[in-house]
Design a protein around this motif. Sequence first.
Motif, mmCIF file in Angstrom:
data_model
loop_
_atom_site.group_PDB
_atom_site.id
_atom_site.type_symbol
_atom_site.label_atom_id
_atom_site.label_comp_id
_atom_site.label_asym_id
_atom_site.label_seq_id
_atom_site.Cartn_x
_atom_site.Cartn_y
_atom_site.Cartn_z
ATOM 1 N N GLY A 174 0.983 -1.175 0.223
ATOM 2 C CA GLY A 174 0.146 0.081 0.035
ATOM 3 C C GLY A 174 1.084 1.263 -0.102
ATOM 4 O O GLY A 174 0.403 2.414 -0.286
ATOM 5 N N GLU A 213 -1.449 -5.414 -0.716
ATOM 6 C CA GLU A 213 -2.611 -5.055 -1.550
ATOM 7 C C GLU A 213 -2.225 -5.644 -3.084
ATOM 8 O O GLU A 213 -3.214 -5.739 -3.789
ATOM 9 C CB GLU A 213 -2.416 -3.340 -1.904
ATOM 10 N N ALA A 214 -1.197 -6.193 -3.290
ATOM 11 C CA ALA A 214 -0.643 -6.660 -4.452
ATOM 12 C C ALA A 214 0.396 -7.535 -4.479
ATOM 13 O O ALA A 214 1.359 -7.248 -3.767
ATOM 14 C CB ALA A 214 -0.534 -5.657 -5.630
ATOM 15 N N SER A 228 -2.412 -13.889 -8.466
ATOM 16 C CA SER A 228 -4.027 -13.532 -8.002
ATOM 17 C C SER A 228 -4.414 -14.373 -6.715
ATOM 18 O O SER A 228 -5.424 -13.981 -6.341
ATOM 19 C CB SER A 228 -4.891 -13.759 -9.041
ATOM 20 N N THR A 236 -5.867 -9.155 -5.389
ATOM 21 C CA THR A 236 -6.470 -8.458 -6.502
ATOM 22 C C THR A 236 -5.588 -8.671 -7.575
ATOM 23 O O THR A 236 -4.344 -8.705 -7.508
ATOM 24 C CB THR A 236 -6.378 -7.063 -6.108
ATOM 25 N N ASP A 237 -6.306 -8.593 -9.066
ATOM 26 C CA ASP A 237 -5.441 -8.717 -10.005
ATOM 27 C C ASP A 237 -5.306 -7.646 -10.922
ATOM 28 O O ASP A 237 -4.849 -7.514 -12.000
ATOM 29 C CB ASP A 237 -5.801 -10.038 -10.853
ATOM 30 N N ASP A 238 -5.806 -6.487 -10.288
ATOM 31 C CA ASP A 238 -5.815 -5.229 -11.165
ATOM 32 C C ASP A 238 -5.366 -4.019 -10.266
ATOM 33 O O ASP A 238 -5.769 -2.989 -10.560
ATOM 34 C CB ASP A 238 -7.080 -5.013 -11.818
ATOM 35 N N HIS A 239 -4.460 -4.251 -9.379
ATOM 36 C CA HIS A 239 -3.842 -2.933 -8.577
ATOM 37 C C HIS A 239 -3.332 -2.066 -9.527
ATOM 38 O O HIS A 239 -2.239 -2.498 -10.264
ATOM 39 C CB HIS A 239 -3.195 -3.407 -7.463
ATOM 40 N N PRO A 240 -3.135 -0.731 -9.393
ATOM 41 C CA PRO A 240 -2.559 0.247 -10.308
ATOM 42 C C PRO A 240 -0.838 0.064 -10.312
ATOM 43 O O PRO A 240 -0.305 0.226 -11.201
ATOM 44 C CB PRO A 240 -3.013 1.662 -9.892
ATOM 45 N N ILE A 241 -0.345 -0.372 -8.982
ATOM 46 C CA ILE A 241 1.006 -0.637 -9.127
ATOM 47 C C ILE A 241 1.673 -1.684 -10.066
ATOM 48 O O ILE A 241 2.763 -1.666 -10.607
ATOM 49 C CB ILE A 241 1.370 -1.203 -7.663
#
Length: 257
Positions: A174, A213-214, A228, A236-241
Motif C-alpha cells: 500500500g 495489496e498486490a 492473484s 487483487t489482479d488489477d492494482h495500479p502498482i
Amino acid sequence: MAELNGEPISVDQLKTLALTGYGHFTSMRVEEGRVRGLSLHLDRLVRDCKALFDAELDPERVRELARRVASTAGTCVVRVTVFDPNFDMGHPAAKADPEVLVTMRPATNLPLSPMRVQTRTYVRDLPTVKSVGLFGQLLHRRAAQLDGFGDALFVDEQSLISEGGTWNIGFFDGDRVIWPEADILVGVTMQLLKAAHEYDERPVRLADIAGMEAVFATNSAIGVRVVSGVDDIALTDDHPIIDTLRKAYMEVPADPL
C-alpha cells in the motif's frame, strides 16, 4: 535452434548435460535483437562459471554466440547454458573446460494472465547460482499444478518466503514495493525494477500476504506477472502498482545483443 560454441550440437555432446545436470544458464528475452539487462545476464554467466567450474568465461564471446542464434526480428527467448561435455561424475573436481550451448525458443506475448500459486517448503541447494539442476523446482511445480495451482512459491521451515520455481516474487503493501530478504537467486528483471522503482527489502512471512495489496512475479521471460492468489488467500489482479511496474520495466533501455 541450438549451437554449441557456434556449431550444431550433436547428441553425444548433449549426453553429459542430460545425464549429470551439472551446469548453469541464463535466459534472455530478445526483442528486435535487443535485451534488457544484457550486462546483468553476462555478469551472471561469468560469476556462475567461476563458482561451478573455477573457470573464466569471456562475456563478449558469449554475446557473439547468442547473437548467432537469436532472431533479429520479432521476439524470442535465448538461453545460454554453460557446461563441460567431458565432465566426469566420478571426478567432479577435475579441471573443467566449460563450453557454451545457445538455444532459442519463441517468446510468449506479454502480459501473461494472473496466476495462483501454492506455497511449498523448499530451499534450493545453491540459491545464488542459476543452476541447470531444476529437479526440486519442477517437482514442486508439478505438485502445485496437480493441486490446481499455476506454480509453486517456496517458503522455508520458518514460513519465510523466498522465490518461485523460476521467478522472483514481489509485494506491494500500500506504500512501498517490497522484495523478500531471503536466500534467493536475484533475477535480472528484479534488479532492473529495483533500479527503476523505490522499494524496501525485508523478510516476508506467509502470514504477511493477507495484508498485501498486490503480489507479482518477475523474470526475463514473463516481465511482471500478477499473482492473484497464494494458497487460499485471494489477491487483487488489477492494482495500479502492476501497471506502474510494467511501465517502468518496459522503459528500461535495451542493449543490442
